[in-house]
Write an enzyme that holds these catalytic residues in place. Structure first.
Site, PDB file in Angstrom:
ATOM      1  N   SER A  79       0.814  -1.215   0.000  1.00 23.14           N
ATOM      2  CA  SER A  79       0.000   0.000   0.000  1.00 23.14           C
ATOM      3  C   SER A  79       0.849   1.268   0.000  1.00 23.14           C
ATOM      4  CB  SER A  79      -0.879  -0.031   1.260  1.00 23.14           C
ATOM      5  OG  SER A  79      -1.238   1.268   1.649  1.00 23.14           O
ATOM      6  N   GLY A  80       0.486   2.185  -0.878  1.00 22.25           N
ATOM      7  CA  GLY A  80       1.174   3.474  -0.913  1.00 22.25           C
ATOM      8  C   GLY A  80       0.960   4.224   0.387  1.00 22.25           C
ATOM      9  N   LEU A  81      -0.280   4.143   0.891  1.00 20.58           N
ATOM     10  CA  LEU A  81      -0.595   4.845   2.133  1.00 20.58           C
ATOM     11  C   LEU A  81       0.253   4.322   3.287  1.00 20.58           C
ATOM     12  CD1 LEU A  81      -2.364   6.653   3.955  1.00 20.58           C
ATOM     13  CD2 LEU A  81      -3.968   4.749   4.133  1.00 20.58           C
ATOM     14  N   ASP A 132       0.915  -0.904  -5.014  1.00 23.43           N
ATOM     15  CA  ASP A 132       0.107   0.283  -5.250  1.00 23.43           C
ATOM     16  C   ASP A 132       1.069   1.338  -5.800  1.00 23.43           C
ATOM     17  OD1 ASP A 132      -1.347   2.603  -5.033  1.00 23.43           O
ATOM     18  OD2 ASP A 132      -1.430   2.592  -2.842  1.00 23.43           O
ATOM     19  N   ASP A 151       0.637   4.170  -7.215  1.00 25.62           N
ATOM     20  CA  ASP A 151       0.101   5.535  -7.368  1.00 25.62           C
ATOM     21  C   ASP A 151      -0.166   5.843  -8.846  1.00 25.62           C
ATOM     22  OD1 ASP A 151       0.223   5.722  -4.649  1.00 25.62           O
ATOM     23  OD2 ASP A 151       2.061   6.879  -4.583  1.00 25.62           O
ATOM     24  N   GLU A 211      -3.061   4.453 -10.877  1.00 24.62           N
ATOM     25  CA  GLU A 211      -4.353   5.129 -10.754  1.00 24.62           C
ATOM     26  C   GLU A 211      -4.419   6.358 -11.648  1.00 24.62           C
ATOM     27  OE1 GLU A 211      -3.869   5.526  -6.535  1.00 24.62           O
ATOM     28  OE2 GLU A 211      -3.460   7.672  -6.651  1.00 24.62           O
ATOM     29  N   LYS A 243       0.246  12.646  -6.230  1.00 19.20           N
ATOM     30  CA  LYS A 243      -1.121  12.308  -5.835  1.00 19.20           C
ATOM     31  C   LYS A 243      -1.395  12.638  -4.369  1.00 19.20           C
ATOM     32  CE  LYS A 243      -1.875   9.083  -3.583  1.00 19.20           C
ATOM     33  NZ  LYS A 243      -1.939   7.640  -3.480  1.00 19.20           N
ATOM     34  N   SER A 261      -6.913   9.046  -1.751  1.00 14.66           N
ATOM     35  CA  SER A 261      -8.285   9.211  -2.251  1.00 14.66           C
ATOM     36  C   SER A 261      -9.269   9.633  -1.162  1.00 14.66           C
ATOM     37  CB  SER A 261      -8.770   7.897  -2.858  1.00 14.66           C
ATOM     38  OG  SER A 261      -7.917   7.505  -3.879  1.00 14.66           O
ATOM     39  N   ARG A 304      -6.446   1.589 -12.104  1.00 15.75           N
ATOM     40  CA  ARG A 304      -7.362   2.019 -11.029  1.00 15.75           C
ATOM     41  C   ARG A 304      -8.169   3.230 -11.470  1.00 15.75           C
ATOM     42  NH1 ARG A 304      -5.394   3.117  -4.856  1.00 15.75           N
ATOM     43  NH2 ARG A 304      -6.648   4.943  -4.389  1.00 15.75           N
TER      44      ARG A 304
HETATM   45  C1  SPV Z   1      -3.458   2.540  -0.516  1.00 20.07           C
HETATM   46  O1  SPV Z   1      -3.538   1.555   0.226  1.00 20.07           O
HETATM   47  O2  SPV Z   1      -2.517   3.322  -0.494  1.00 20.07           O
HETATM   48  C2  SPV Z   1      -4.500   2.804  -1.473  1.00 20.07           C
HETATM   49  C3  SPV Z   1      -5.849   2.448  -1.152  1.00 20.07           C
HETATM   50  O3  SPV Z   1      -4.244   3.383  -2.500  1.00 20.07           O
HETATM   51  S1  SPV Z   1      -6.581   3.863  -0.534  1.00 20.07           S
HETATM   52  O4  SPV Z   1      -5.822   4.320   0.598  1.00 20.07           O
HETATM   53  O5  SPV Z   1      -7.911   3.435  -0.206  1.00 20.07           O
HETATM   54  O6  SPV Z   1      -6.610   4.875  -1.571  1.00 20.07           O
HETATM   55 MG    MG Z   2      -2.458   4.337  -2.477  1.00 17.58          MG
END
Ligand code: SPV
Ligand code: MG
Length: 667
Positions: free
Chosen positions: A387-389, A426, A428, A455, A461, A464, A500
């Site tokens: 996950s990017g987050l 992920d 981005d 995405e 970015k 979301s 995405r």
């Molecule tokens: C992430 O896990 O970084 C995602 C999913 O892109 S979200 O955080 O829901 O955008």
């Molecule tokens: Mg992400």
């Protein structure tokens, strides 16, 4: 590619195809001619009105792709196409608006008796007081088949003040929600037929709908109702319809765009009646629609050719995608491997592709470093969402591309090394334009990452869930370029590119999401990730309702987590991603532990609640190093003193006979 076009499609699309491929057109050709023309063809493009019988397709051994330039497939044996593994694509969307508008045109024409008014005027009659007309406003609009087209008809009818009521073959909560959202009441077939002032038919023709509107049904319609058939001839029994349109019959009028017998010179007895409007299957025949369909045909064939299915144009860097190139072997196992053991593992790319296509709902769990990747695998998951987050959070920065892409690459490489299951990164926006995407793909493959999700937002970015609706989206063409660049760059044919779609997050609506879905799929994406930030699954299920199983769909139910996963499975979703839960769980634990230790000035209150140090060693595979030292260090045990080099101090090698002399020599 060698293409056979058996039905007229937009002429500019045909010209464009001719410039890129070997194209043969055979419109309205008899069966024998089709059999000859198809012999060496890779692709067939067709519409309704041509019978692509199995015996015709049997004559095309090279056939790899069939493109239906429109919607209905009653002229094709889909089972046969599937069995021969011919790729098949429809283009249903553009026609839906055209057919729906035509339904409204027919209702208006019938309600105001335009056909008769026109006829009398041409005879010099001024029938101002004879022509009876009715408003659409306030009337019940019955829709038999509230699918793609029927729903659009309902929406347009509602905008004119009608009361739409529709039925569908299979009722699901998603269908009910979608119709309710459009102002259409869901009802049974009988509850649609009986009260309708205007009864519109929009079902496909198949064994369950042939003769659906028969004498019995027509005997139950509301007296004075109008019937409109824009679906397929054969759904409405024309002899029974004729009866009800005669003086004393229940119907005031009918409009048919589709007929039991279609084609040049075929006239039905209905043509004798003044209250019937008859047109030659022109529902989807607007110039705009045909142009759009033609464009889609081009894109589909280009994308198919671009996926290595035919002669394809060289791409700028000459980096033609290799088919069947060697897979990078997993780097994940930390046990000393027996000779050849790695080679026996299914490549991670193929594992991920298999997950996307398993035919049942699969799950990925988030990880953000090597340790969490290993924990995900140990829990039993078949794949990891990098996950990017959470990767950015673990680095203490924001999910705004503050960590550079090479820093993310480093993290994901650790994750890949620490695990044996596939990782979907992920990625981005791809960290720049198409060129950055190309380099990213090459680097990910080198590091054993199985796939990437990109995405359609803009670099840099923002997550979301932070003002998603205010975030700009990438232009479709630009993002399509990225997908193509990604697919053209991969060496391993099983590396997965997931596109995405952020249209629902950004509030751009379902039509935009579907438009993007089609564009991204045709650009070569292996799967789509459709994201939604509302707490109900309505948007996602609504999307699935329209998208069907055109290609695998991935979802991230962070916000609609209460939905039972069976609903996702029923909707045909391929993969659900639990995108941030290990991070959120560990943050909670770290905050609690930090606070408790700080307040107690001691670790005593927490010691029993946390894992022992040896669990950390286990997760780090300390035992593997110990075993390796025995094999690889001089005399089978450490040249380093225990703990002297920062390694876990080797518990001296009692099982190895070699160990003793070394100790003795040191002694
Ligand atoms: C992430 O896990 O970084 C995602 C999913 O892109 S979200 O955080 O829901 O955008
Ligand atoms: Mg992400």
């Amino acid at each position: 590619m060698r293409i056979l076009v058996v039905s007229p499609i937009d002429s500019s699309a045909i010209r464009a195809l001719e410039q890129e491929h070997d194209v043969v057109c055979a419109f309205n050709a008899p069966e024998e001619e089709l059999k000859k023309r198809i012999i060496d063809r890779d692709v067939v493009v067709f519409r309704s009105g041509v019978d692509l019988a199995t015996k015709v397709l049997d004559c095309g051994p090279e056939l790899k792709l069939m493109v239906r330039a429109g919607c209905g497939v009653d002229n094709l044996d889909l089972e046969y196409v599937r069995a021969r593994q011919i790729e098949f694509t429809r283009i249903p969307e553009p026609a839906a608006q055209a057919v729906a508008e035509m339904a409204v045109a027919m209702m208006l024409a019938l309600g105001r008796n335009l056909r008769e008014a026109d006829r009398l005027w041409r005879q010099g009659r001024w029938a101002k007081y004879e022509i009876e007309g009715y408003l659409l406003r306030g009337k019940t609009l019955g829709i038999v088949g509230a699918g793609n087209i029927g729903t659009r008809v309902g929406e347009l009818g509602a905008a004119l003040g009608m009361t739409p009521v529709g039925c569908v073959k299979t009722v699901t909560p998603a269908v009910a929600a979608r119709l309710a959202e459009k102002g259409i009441r869901l009802a049974s077939f009988d509850e649609v037929v009986s009260p309708a002032d205007f009864l519109c038919i929009h079902v496909p023709l198949n064994s369950s709908t042939r003769n659906l509107i028969d004498a019995g049904v027509l005997a139950r319609v509301k007296p004075g109702a109008y019937l409109i058939n824009l679906a397929r001839g054969g759904v409405v029994n024309e002899a029974a319809l004729h009866q009800q349109l005669l003086p004393g019959g229940r119907l005031r009028g009918a409009a048919l765009d589709v007929h039991e017998r279609e084609g040049e010179g075929k006239i039905s007895p209905l043509a004798e009646l003044p209250n019937v409007l008859l047109t030659p299957h022109i529902g989807a025949m607007t110039v705009d629609t045909q142009r759009e369909i033609g464009q889609r045909v081009l894109e589909i064939i280009r994308s198919f050719a671009g996926r290595g299915n035919g002669t394809r144009p060289a791409i700028p860097n000459g980096n033609l995608r290799a088919n069947g190139s060697a897979h990078r072997e997993s780097q994940g196992s930390s046990k000393p491997l027996e000779k050849g053991a790695r080679a026996k593992m299914t490549p991670k790319t193929s594992q991920l592709k298999a997950l996307l296509h398993s035919g049942k709902l699969e799950f990925l769990l988030e990880a953000h470093n090597g340790l969490s990747a290993r924990i995900v695998e140990e829990a039993g998951f078949k794949g990891i969402w990098a996950s990017g987050l959470t990767i950015s959070a673990s680095l203490g920065v924001r999910d705004n591309n503050e960590a550079s892409w090479t820093q993310v690459l480093e993290v994901v490489e650790f994750m890949s090394d620490a695990s044996n299951i596939p990782i979907l990164l992920d990625g981005d926006t791809g960290y720049g334009n198409f060129n950055n995407v190309r380099r990213l793909i090459r680097k990910l493959e080198q590091r054993g990452v199985a796939g990437v999700c990109i995405e359609d937002k803009l670099f840099p970015k923002t997550n979301s869930f932070i003002n998603g609706e205010q975030q700009p989206l990438a232009k479709i063409e630009e993002f399509v370029g990225k997908i193509k660049a990604a697919k053209d760059s991969q060496e391993d044919p099983d590396f997965c590119v997931v596109a995405r779609i952020e249209a629902l997050i950004a509030g751009w609506g379902m039509e935009e999401a579907l438009k993007r879905a089609h564009a991204y799929f045709h650009a070569g994406a292996d799967a789509l990730l459709v994201h939604s930030k509302i707490s109900q699954p309505t948007e996602i299920l609504g999307f699935m309702e329209r998208w069907g199983n055109t290609c695998p769909v991935v979802i991230v139910p962070t916000m609609y987590y209460r939905t039972p996963v069976e609903q996702f499975a029923d909707a045909g979703i391929s993969v659900a991603v639990w995108a941030n839960h290990l991070m959120r769980g560990s943050v909670r634990t770290m905050q609690t532990i930090a606070k408790e230790v700080y307040q107690a000035q001691s670790v005593l209150p927490v010691e029993e609640t946390i894992v022992p140090v040896k669990e950390i060693f286990r997760l780090q595979r300390a035992d593997e190093l110990r075993a390796a030292e025995l094999i690889y260090l001089p005399n089978g045990n450490g040249s380093q003193p225990a703990n002297g080099n920062g390694h876990i101090g080797p518990a001296r090698a009692t099982p190895l006979s070699k160990a003793k002399p070394y100790r003795e020599s040191r002694a």
